[in-house]
Design an enzyme around this catalytic site. Structure first.
Site, mmCIF file in Angstrom:
data_model
loop_
_atom_site.group_PDB
_atom_site.id
_atom_site.type_symbol
_atom_site.label_atom_id
_atom_site.label_comp_id
_atom_site.label_asym_id
_atom_site.label_seq_id
_atom_site.Cartn_x
_atom_site.Cartn_y
_atom_site.Cartn_z
ATOM 1 N N HIS A 166 -24.850 -8.826 1.186
ATOM 2 C CA HIS A 166 -24.222 -9.844 2.137
ATOM 3 C C HIS A 166 -25.378 -10.571 2.965
ATOM 4 O O HIS A 166 -26.651 -9.805 3.034
ATOM 5 C CB HIS A 166 -23.366 -9.549 3.233
ATOM 6 C CG HIS A 166 -23.511 -8.362 3.970
ATOM 7 N ND1 HIS A 166 -24.165 -8.480 5.235
ATOM 8 C CD2 HIS A 166 -23.168 -7.120 4.067
ATOM 9 C CE1 HIS A 166 -24.251 -7.357 5.611
ATOM 10 N NE2 HIS A 166 -23.897 -6.404 5.053
ATOM 11 N N CYS A 197 -24.506 -1.094 3.153
ATOM 12 C CA CYS A 197 -24.679 -2.480 2.523
ATOM 13 C C CYS A 197 -25.951 -2.971 2.298
ATOM 14 O O CYS A 197 -26.956 -2.585 2.801
ATOM 15 C CB CYS A 197 -23.745 -3.450 3.409
ATOM 16 S SG CYS A 197 -21.879 -3.127 3.334
#
Length: 204
Positions: A164, A180
């Protein structure tokens, strides 16, 4: 993880959170949507070191075109192109303790995604509980998932790890996330436009 104080957010977010990840554009890019241009103009900006900027390079992986390879040791993400080439992006990834490795596929894609703090993050940072109680944070320049999110699945199960955008572009190249894989917002848009649901992702 930071959050920016922005006028459209709910008032208590400004008290809880301080700054948001993301790379901006020096000048508007006509290939981007109006919303992308508006939100990127509001997102924080940073000078990313040249070695972590986006380049087309010789493919160092030998994987099939269309595959995503995440090299967490060197903080690079590769999207494999035809003809022995790859697009290389700088990333921020999890520390050794928080990192995740394995093979997955992109199970879902979202533009300017909604963000809900996961339970493990709420345990570490209880001050985020009001964000969860409010149903999460809407997409936009004040959202820690940034411009795009690509959700990693194994089979039909969400791994809870994502590729992301980021609201701390100055940390690209560092092991700082909760697991992440963060990219600058403009690089996340570029990768998002290349991949599809079902794209293979190898995190090493």
């Amino acid at each position: 993880m930071r959050f920016s104080k922005i006028t459209w957010a709910l008032p208590f977010f400004a008290l809880l959170l301080a700054g948001c990840e993301g790379d901006g554009l020096a000048t508007p890019d006509p290939s981007l949507s109006g919303r992308d241009q508006e939100f990127l103009a509001l997102a924080p900006k940073a000078d990313i070191p040249s070695q972590f900027q986006r380049y087309e390079v010789a493919d160092p992986t030998g994987e099939k075109p269309g595959t995503v390879i995440v090299d967490t040791k060197h903080m690079y993400l590769y999207y494999i192109l035809p003809g022995g080439k790859a697009m290389r992006y700088g990333i921020a990834a999890g520390s050794e303790a928080a990192g995740w490795t394995g093979t997955a596929t992109i199970g879902r894609k979202e533009e300017w995604p909604h963000w809900m703090p996961p339970s493990d993050m709420l345990k570490r940072w209880p001050h985020l509980q009001p964000t969860a109680d409010a149903g999460g944070l809407p997409g936009g320049p004040g959202n820690p998932l940034g411009s795009r999110a690509m959700y990693l699945f194994q089979g039909n199960k969400d791994t809870l790890y994502r590729i992301h955008g980021t609201n701390e572009p100055e940390q690209i190249g560092q092991a700082v996330s909760s697991g992440c894989i963060r990219m600058s917002n403009i690089d996340a848009i570029d990768l998002y436009d290349r991949v599809k649901v079902g794209t293979k992702v190898i995190v090493e």
